[in-house]
Design an enzyme around this catalytic site. Structure first.
Site: not given
Ligand code: MN
Length: 425
Positions: A124, A126, A131, A140, A196, A198, A230, A234, A237, A241, A250, A254, A357, A371
């Site tokens: 997968d 990004y 996104h 951040r 997600e 995708e 996907d 959260r 995650q 992560y 994840k 899927t 995503t 999001e």
């Molecule tokens: Mn994904």
């Protein structure tokens, strides 16, 4: 003879996902027969081969039509699928074939679809900068986009064993989570289940271990595209992560759509690669080609909608949560594929790569709830007044995608559906 019209009326309906120009591949249960979607039907290619309607095709293609998955056909290279779809289009266009071909059609309404490929590996990416920026801004706010983003197509190795086909229910996963103010983590059902939006793409012919794939040849290695959800937990995650990336958040499921739309069918909808704003670095030479910059994107609308248990009880139609466009991706499919193989990693027929995503620049084009609700801080309200921060049990997520362009028939991808079951008791 009109080269766009089929003797099958449903294939000429302007609203169908599957006109003659599309002819995506899939595999039909229970005998795992390879077929092509046409209108509201499926053309059974194994039966076509059995009825000697494909005898003018090379023998390896005929053999692949008797297979139970698309790997064998994909391994033959893009031209094999081109020839097969061309012959199928002939059979579905020319009224002389009607009496022989009609009995070989399977109604989609009665068909149960299987995963189209044996998927050996799943990666997968990004690739949506919108996104990546949105997610980064949650964690951040000062520097949402990491400094590698515009140089490296970021990705992670996903889990192939838990890829399921549209219509398969998804059980809410359990895992370790830790609230920011909790002294220690605990184990239990996720409280932040997300989708997600995708697109996936399957490898056709692969590369040998140790070899790479030049960007100008990347398209030759792509068999076709599918929808992909996907699913992501959260809260699991965010606890797990760092420092190695997504793992159990994840790998529990899927979902893919059953139909694989070929690059041939998508050719009329190609667009230039994402136009990088002034000041962004150019792609490094191994990720740059004039052809990919000119035609590496695809103008493809993607959409996610949701029904809740209550909405289905009240017979309300699904509520659209987001609509985006594949052309908004920062990286092209070719760049992702070439980058993946650039270290000599071998890609094999049927391997699945996904875009990550797909989010656009506007609030109505955000491809995940993370999001859309700003990590649950701004719940969304559905048309019937129900609120969602994340997915609840009984929620069903439906992905769709299609291409439209003046002078060409609309082609679509069908659906990618999954309903959430409660966690294991
Ligand atoms: Mn994904």
């Amino acid at each position: 003879m009109d080269l766009t019209q089929s003797w099958l009326d449903a294939a000429n309906d302007p609203a169908t996902d599957f006109p003659l120009a599309n002819l995506p591949f899939g595999v039909v249960a229970p005998e795992a027969r390879i077929g092509l979607a046409i209108g509201d039907q499926i053309l059974d290619l194994r039966a076509c081969a059995g009825a000697r309607l494909l005898d003018n095709l090379p023998a390896p293609i005929l053999r692949a039509c008797h297979s139970t998955q698309l790997n064998e056909l994909a391994a033959l290279g893009r031209n094999a699928a081109t020839l097969l779809r061309r012959r199928a289009a002939e059979l579905l266009m020319n009224p002389l074939h009607r009496s022989q071909v009609q009995p070989l059609l399977i109604p989609q309404s009665s068909a149960c679809m299987l995963p189209p490929f044996h998927i050996g590996d799943y990666t997968d990416f990004y690739a949506s900068i919108h996104h990546a920026t949105n997610i980064g801004s949650l964690f951040r706010p000062d520097h949402p986009l990491l400094s590698n983003y515009k140089y490296v197509p970021i990705g992670y190795h996903g889990r192939a064993s838990s890829i399921v086909v549209s219509g398969t229910a998804v059980r809410r996963p359990c895992g370790q989570t830790k609230a920011p103010d909790a002294p220690a983590p605990s184990f239990g059902p996720t409280r932040a289940l997300d989708y997600e939006l995708e697109m996936g793409f399957y490898i056709g012919t692969g590369n040998e271990l140790g070899d790479s794939i030049p960007i100008d040849r990347a398209q030759d290695h792509i068999f076709g595209l599918c929808l992909l959800n996907d699913w992501s937990a959260r809260d699991i995650q965010s606890w797990e992560y760092q420092p190695l990336g997504p793992f159990l958040a994840k790998s529990f499921a899927t979902t893919i759509s059953p139909w694989v739309v070929t690059l041939d069918a998508l050719a009329p909808y190609r667009v230039p690669a994402f136009s990088r704003p002034a000041g962004d670095p150019a792609p490094l030479p191994y990720l740059h080609s004039a052809e990919d910059q000119a035609r590496g994107g695809i103008g493809l609308q993607v959409e996610v909608s949701l029904t809740t248990a209550r909405m289905r009880e009240d017979r309300q139609s699904p509520a659209r949560l987001s609509r985006g466009d594949l052309r908004d991706l920062y990286w092209t499919l070719a760049q992702m594929l070439t980058h993946h193989a650039s270290n000599g990693c071998n890609l094999r027929p049927g391997d699945l790569l996904a875009t990550g995503t797909i989010s656009g620049p506007t609030p109505d084009s955000l491809g995940s709830l993370l999001e859309k609700t700003r990590r649950g801080a701004q719940p969304l309200t559905l048309p019937n007044g129900e609120e969602r921060k994340f997915l609840e049990d009984g929620d069903e997520v439906i992905l769709r995608a299609w291409c439209e362009r003046e002078g060409h028939p609309r082609i679509g991808f069908g659906e990618c559906r999954g309903i959430i079951l409660s966690a294991q008791p």
